[in-house]
Design a protein around this motif. Structure first.
Motif, PDB file in Angstrom:
ATOM      1  N   ILE A  32      26.933  30.974  29.059  1.00 11.70           N
ATOM      2  CA  ILE A  32      26.954  33.195  29.976  1.00 11.70           C
ATOM      3  C   ILE A  32      25.472  33.088  29.843  1.00 11.70           C
ATOM      4  O   ILE A  32      25.124  33.380  30.559  1.00 11.70           O
ATOM      5  N   GLN A  33      24.152  33.378  29.140  1.00 12.56           N
ATOM      6  CA  GLN A  33      23.216  33.990  28.650  1.00 12.56           C
ATOM      7  C   GLN A  33      22.575  33.795  30.013  1.00 12.56           C
ATOM      8  O   GLN A  33      21.395  34.237  30.645  1.00 12.56           O
ATOM      9  N   ASP A  34      22.856  31.720  30.318  1.00 12.30           N
ATOM     10  CA  ASP A  34      21.770  31.350  31.535  1.00 12.30           C
ATOM     11  C   ASP A  34      21.807  32.111  32.560  1.00 12.30           C
ATOM     12  O   ASP A  34      21.169  33.074  33.206  1.00 12.30           O
ATOM     13  N   MET A  35      23.615  32.130  33.026  1.00 12.32           N
ATOM     14  CA  MET A  35      24.045  32.762  33.717  1.00 12.32           C
ATOM     15  C   MET A  35      23.860  34.194  34.147  1.00 12.32           C
ATOM     16  O   MET A  35      23.145  34.648  35.101  1.00 12.32           O
ATOM     17  N   ARG A  36      23.476  34.801  32.972  1.00 16.35           N
ATOM     18  CA  ARG A  36      23.172  36.421  32.769  1.00 16.35           C
ATOM     19  C   ARG A  36      21.878  36.799  32.992  1.00 16.35           C
ATOM     20  O   ARG A  36      21.758  37.588  34.221  1.00 16.35           O
ATOM     21  N   LEU A  37      21.085  35.727  33.087  1.00 19.21           N
ATOM     22  CA  LEU A  37      19.656  36.061  33.103  1.00 19.21           C
ATOM     23  C   LEU A  37      19.347  35.411  34.718  1.00 19.21           C
ATOM     24  O   LEU A  37      18.449  36.395  35.171  1.00 19.21           O
ATOM     25  N   HIS A  38      19.614  34.875  35.047  1.00 18.95           N
ATOM     26  CA  HIS A  38      20.589  34.517  36.740  1.00 18.95           C
ATOM     27  C   HIS A  38      20.728  35.934  37.615  1.00 18.95           C
ATOM     28  O   HIS A  38      20.021  36.106  38.379  1.00 18.95           O
ATOM     29  N   PHE A  39      21.297  36.245  37.027  1.00 19.25           N
ATOM     30  CA  PHE A  39      22.505  37.289  37.963  1.00 19.25           C
ATOM     31  C   PHE A  39      22.054  39.280  38.100  1.00 19.25           C
ATOM     32  O   PHE A  39      22.113  38.652  38.784  1.00 19.25           O
ATOM     33  N   TYR A  40      21.520  39.035  36.655  1.00 15.88           N
ATOM     34  CA  TYR A  40      21.383  40.286  36.412  1.00 15.88           C
ATOM     35  C   TYR A  40      20.199  40.728  36.517  1.00 15.88           C
ATOM     36  O   TYR A  40      19.058  41.430  37.261  1.00 15.88           O
ATOM     37  N   GLU A  41      18.845  39.884  35.858  1.00 22.24           N
ATOM     38  CA  GLU A  41      17.910  40.009  35.886  1.00 22.24           C
ATOM     39  C   GLU A  41      16.536  39.086  37.315  1.00 22.24           C
ATOM     40  O   GLU A  41      15.586  39.829  37.639  1.00 22.24           O
ATOM     41  N   MET A  42      17.495  38.482  37.665  1.00 20.95           N
ATOM     42  CA  MET A  42      16.981  37.860  39.142  1.00 20.95           C
ATOM     43  C   MET A  42      16.947  38.464  39.484  1.00 20.95           C
ATOM     44  O   MET A  42      17.007  38.490  41.513  1.00 20.95           O
ATOM     45  N   PHE A  43      19.229  37.933  40.462  1.00 18.14           N
ATOM     46  CA  PHE A  43      19.558  37.973  41.287  1.00 18.14           C
ATOM     47  C   PHE A  43      19.573  39.326  42.310  1.00 18.14           C
ATOM     48  O   PHE A  43      19.669  39.820  43.487  1.00 18.14           O
ATOM     49  N   SER A  44      19.796  39.786  41.170  1.00 21.15           N
ATOM     50  CA  SER A  44      19.983  41.391  41.250  1.00 21.15           C
ATOM     51  C   SER A  44      18.740  41.939  42.010  1.00 21.15           C
ATOM     52  O   SER A  44      18.238  43.269  42.822  1.00 21.15           O
ATOM     53  N   LYS A  45      17.111  41.066  42.306  1.00 19.76           N
ATOM     54  CA  LYS A  45      16.028  42.135  42.667  1.00 19.76           C
ATOM     55  C   LYS A  45      15.887  41.189  43.877  1.00 19.76           C
ATOM     56  O   LYS A  45      15.153  42.379  44.923  1.00 19.76           O
ATOM     57  N   PHE A  46      17.144  40.842  45.020  1.00 19.74           N
ATOM     58  CA  PHE A  46      16.509  39.917  45.968  1.00 19.74           C
ATOM     59  C   PHE A  46      18.522  39.113  47.025  1.00 19.74           C
ATOM     60  O   PHE A  46      17.753  40.089  47.722  1.00 19.74           O
ATOM     61  N   TYR A  47      18.887  39.387  45.584  1.00 14.67           N
ATOM     62  CA  TYR A  47      19.925  39.028  46.678  1.00 14.67           C
ATOM     63  C   TYR A  47      21.505  39.580  46.341  1.00 14.67           C
ATOM     64  O   TYR A  47      21.661  40.512  45.966  1.00 14.67           O
ATOM     65  N   GLU A  48      21.867  39.507  47.906  1.00 14.99           N
ATOM     66  CA  GLU A  48      22.781  40.479  48.341  1.00 14.99           C
ATOM     67  C   GLU A  48      24.356  39.823  48.006  1.00 14.99           C
ATOM     68  O   GLU A  48      25.406  40.035  47.620  1.00 14.99           O
ATOM     69  N   GLY A  49      24.503  38.257  48.075  1.00 12.67           N
ATOM     70  CA  GLY A  49      25.899  37.597  48.864  1.00 12.67           C
ATOM     71  C   GLY A  49      26.978  38.384  48.763  1.00 12.67           C
ATOM     72  O   GLY A  49      28.173  38.316  48.297  1.00 12.67           O
ATOM     73  N   ARG A  50      26.744  38.940  50.599  1.00  7.76           N
ATOM     74  CA  ARG A  50      28.362  39.512  51.357  1.00  7.76           C
ATOM     75  C   ARG A  50      28.606  38.910  52.569  1.00  7.76           C
ATOM     76  O   ARG A  50      29.089  38.747  52.996  1.00  7.76           O
ATOM     77  N   GLY A  51      28.241  37.433  52.246  1.00  8.24           N
ATOM     78  CA  GLY A  51      28.097  36.283  53.547  1.00  8.24           C
ATOM     79  C   GLY A  51      29.650  35.855  53.204  1.00  8.24           C
ATOM     80  O   GLY A  51      30.368  36.048  51.889  1.00  8.24           O
ATOM     81  N   LYS A  52      30.476  35.055  54.373  1.00  7.58           N
ATOM     82  CA  LYS A  52      31.582  34.613  54.178  1.00  7.58           C
ATOM     83  C   LYS A  52      31.026  32.562  54.307  1.00  7.58           C
ATOM     84  O   LYS A  52      29.874  32.401  55.060  1.00  7.58           O
ATOM     85  N   LYS A  53      31.916  32.501  53.769  1.00  2.87           N
ATOM     86  CA  LYS A  53      31.443  31.212  53.557  1.00  2.87           C
ATOM     87  C   LYS A  53      32.160  30.108  53.981  1.00  2.87           C
ATOM     88  O   LYS A  53      33.333  30.568  55.370  1.00  2.87           O
TER      89      LYS A  53
END
Length: 704
Positions: free
Chosen positions: A672-693
């Motif tokens: 869970i903490q591994d995901m947290r580091l990616h989601f909040y510390e890293m992804f929040s700086k560049f990733y919007e993730g609003r696309g359609k698969k």
């Protein structure tokens, strides 16, 4: 993998008599997602395909349910021959599905009835359980000559109201669901207890024929046991019956899925008197194959949409090798990349397992997690769940990396098997695996700044690990901020670039310079970083008289000014956005801009960077938890002998409990903490993730 695949929007026009062949070839290719035509040739649709789609989907759900109930593997397989119209095939396949469903109808209905009755009995048992120890018949208890007695189940508020009555004796016992099993007693004729219960919204507890709760509870438990036994036998009967027809069911399920996708494709098409029009998105690299397969049936026209700025954004397709495609499921928890975005999969493939391995360095524990991942993957295959399969693969990859770091740290179910009592500082006795361990002591000692465990760990090595952990964080945050700038450039949104992403890059460049400064003198890396940090602290405390006597002290002062300029830039950028888009007054925009862009950004700069210390914290927590249980195992024996520990039942139980805690609790927390580091510390700086698969329609069986 850096950017989603180039997509093309394809328009297919064919004679109406060839529509079924066109659909067949599209499904065989399996790389097109249909959409409503942008410029339809008419408003007419293939209504028959739309009507048949709903019953086919119902049959898909029912057949899948039958296979799931039987505990069989859901795996579409087989082949089908397309020698008639898809609508006719749909009707024929639906009839076959109805016959199969009828074959299992009686068993399914019996299972449904048994489950319904079991659920009712379980609900009744929950209600009776608080009074199950009472062996007196309620008909006798409720008909005493001088006393009026009532059993009831009350909430805390209801119980408080009853206790206010001085003429009623109250005896309670709290139940597992937070209510209170209550006995109320009063003199006959003094208080109407049933009326009192009605007043507070409670009811009198009663049993059928006034039997004792103990008797009713026991008989219902027996009935429940009988029903569960019958249910198990019925399920086994169903499972046996289904497994006899497993291949036939899997083929039917695959044909249903194929027919469903064909009808979905036809239902989006538009038709005129002579032509049919189909539109959809597909990866550009498959366009040639589509044109070749349809050259006899249709005309294919394609356009390449822009990465950003289209009225209709194309779906996102990131082409990954099957061996690493599972990591995409972690990204999808956050959101699918937009068509113009850089995919975070590029570094997630490396960073996610790496961070997990650094936080969970133990060969034995990681091996157990790997075995669990294998079984979890098999369960996902059996249930036909893509998410379960993907998560199990990610856990498997991460476990393999954790085994590698465990080998380097010389840990196998804690310190005893390798380091032995020597590592714990008790006696000069190494573990039984010490002599055969593939990683020599010299390597572990050299890596102590990265994995500060065991007898080679010192306060200095832990300090070095903190610096290296923050260096990893500084690199990740800088790269994330840089990707945010690149995405903003690709988005061609100058306002988004100048006032949202560029300030973050300016701010998060500073930690990279600070903790990367040591590379100017690699042999004294930690000393150089420590020196720079010391000058930063000194210049912060004497801002008006900075020390500029050396290049390092001058750099420290420049970095302080850099951060201040970055925060002011971010403050004014936030104020501008609030003033322009939120229509705030200038004063309010400046005030809110300072809070969000200045104060909060400064806090986040510090917290996001320091947050990566959790890599060290969880690794140390894992090691010292097992160290503590190993020490307790030694205390349980009382002698400095590994043989005594290995043969003591108490010591073995202690070690097993410690490792189960480490595997179950820490393994989950680290994931869970591994995901947290990616989601909040890293992804929040560049990733919007609003696309359609990208979800292409395809044949689930081989079609000819």
């Amino acid at each position: 993998m850096i950017l989603p695949e180039n997509m093309v929007k394809v328009e297919i026009i064919s004679p109406i008599k060839e529509k079924d062949n066109v659909v067949k070839e599209i499904l065989k290719l399996g790389k097109m997602e249909p959409v409503e035509p942008s410029h339809p040739i008419s408003n007419e649709r293939i209504e028959e395909a739309r009507r048949e789609l709903t019953p086919i989907q119902d049959h898909v759900n029912k057949i899948r349910l039958i296979i799931e109930i039987a505990g069989a593997t859901i795996e579409p397989s087989g082949a089908m021959k397309v020698d008639s119209a898809w609508v006719d095939l749909a009707k024929k396949t639906a009839e076959e599905a109805s016959l199969q469903e009828f074959r299992y109808k009686e068993l399914l209905e019996e299972i449904g009835k048994l489950k319904g009755e079991i659920d009712v009995i379980k609900a009744q048992l929950t209600e009776i359980e608080p009074f199950s120890s009472i062996t007196v018949n309620l008909s006798r208890l409720y008909s005493l000559e001088r006393l009026e007695v009532v059993l009831t189940l009350l909430t805390k508020e209801q119980m408080s109201k009853v206790r206010e009555r001085k003429d009623v004796f109250v005896e309670t016992r709290e139940t597992s669901n937070g209510k209170y099993a209550t006995l109320l007693v009063t003199l006959k004729g003094k208080v109407q207890l049933e009326a009192l219960l009605k007043e507070i919204g409670a009811r009198k507890f009663e049993t059928q024929d006034g039997k004792s709760p103990f008797e009713v509870y026991s008989s219902m438990k027996e009935r429940l046991s009988e029903l569960e036994k019958i249910l198990g036998e019925t399920r086994e009967n169903l499972m046996r019956k289904i497994k006899e027809n497993q291949r036939e069911l899997n083929n039917l399920y695959g044909r249903l899925l194929t027919v469903r996708d064909a009808l979905s494709l036809l239902s989006k098409a538009r038709v005129s008197d002579h032509f049919v029009q189909i539109e959809g998105y597909m990866p550009e690299k498959f366009l040639g194959r589509l044109k070749k397969s349809l050259e006899k049936f249709a005309f294919v026209y394609s356009v390449t949409p822009k990465r950003f700025g289209e009225a209709e954004e194309p779906p996102t397709y990131v082409d990954l090798p099957k061996s690493i495609a599972a990591i995409e499921s972690v990204v999808e928890i956050y959101g699918t990349p937009s068509y113009w975005e850089i995919s975070p999969l590029v570094f997630l493939i490396v960073t996610f397992p790496l961070l997990f391995g650094l936080m969970f360095p133990d060969v034995g524990n990681a091996l157990v997690l790997l075995v669990f991942a294998v079984f979890f993957h098999r369960y996902g295959v059996k249930k036909g769940s893509t998410n379960i399969k993907n998560l199990s693969l990610i856990l498997g990859y991460s476990s393999v990396v954790a085994m590698v770091t465990g080998f380097l740290a010389r840990d196998f179910f804690g310190p005893l098997p390798v380091g032995g009592l020597k590592e714990m500082g008790i006696a000069n006795v190494s573990g039984p695996l010490d002599s055969v361990w593939p990683v020599p002591v010299s390597v572990t000692e050299a890596l102590s700044p990265l994995l500060p465990f065991g007898e080679y760990s010192t306060s200095t090595s832990i300090e070095h690990t903190i610096i290296l952990s923050i260096l990893l964080g500084a690199i990740a945050l800088f790269v994330s901020s840089l990707l945010g700038v690149i995405n903003a450039i690709k988005k061609r949104d100058s306002e988004f670039l100048l006032f949202e992403k560029l300030p973050l890059l300016v701010i998060y460049t500073v930690p990279l310079i600070i903790f990367g400064y040591g590379v100017t003198d690699p042999s004294h890396y930690f000393g150089k970083v420590g020196e720079l940090l010391g000058y930063i602290l000194q210049n912060l405390l004497s801002s008006f008289h900075p020390d500029l006597s050396t290049p390092t002290s001058a750099l420290a002062y420049v970095l302080i000014v850099w951060v201040e300029i970055g925060l002011i830039y971010n403050w004014l950028a936030k104020a501008y956005i609030l003033r322009k888009h939120e229509h705030m007054a200038t004063g309010s925009a400046l005030a809110m801009g300072f809070i969000e862009g200045g104060f909060e950004a400064a806090i986040l700069l510090l917290s996001n960077t320091i947050s990566f210390i959790r890599i060290l914290v969880f690794a140390l927590a894992h090691y010292y938890l097992l160290y503590a249980f190993s020490y307790m195992a030694y205390l349980a024996v009382g002698t400095p002998s590994l043989l005594s520990i290995a043969t003591s039942p108490a010591a073995i139980v202690i070690l097993i409990i410690g490792n189960l805690l480490a595997i179950g609790l820490e393994g989950l927390v680290v994931f869970i903490q591994d995901m947290r580091l990616h989601f909040y510390e890293m992804f929040s700086k560049f990733y919007e993730g609003r696309g359609k698969k990208f979800e292409p329609l395809m044949a689930s069986v081989e079609i000819s």
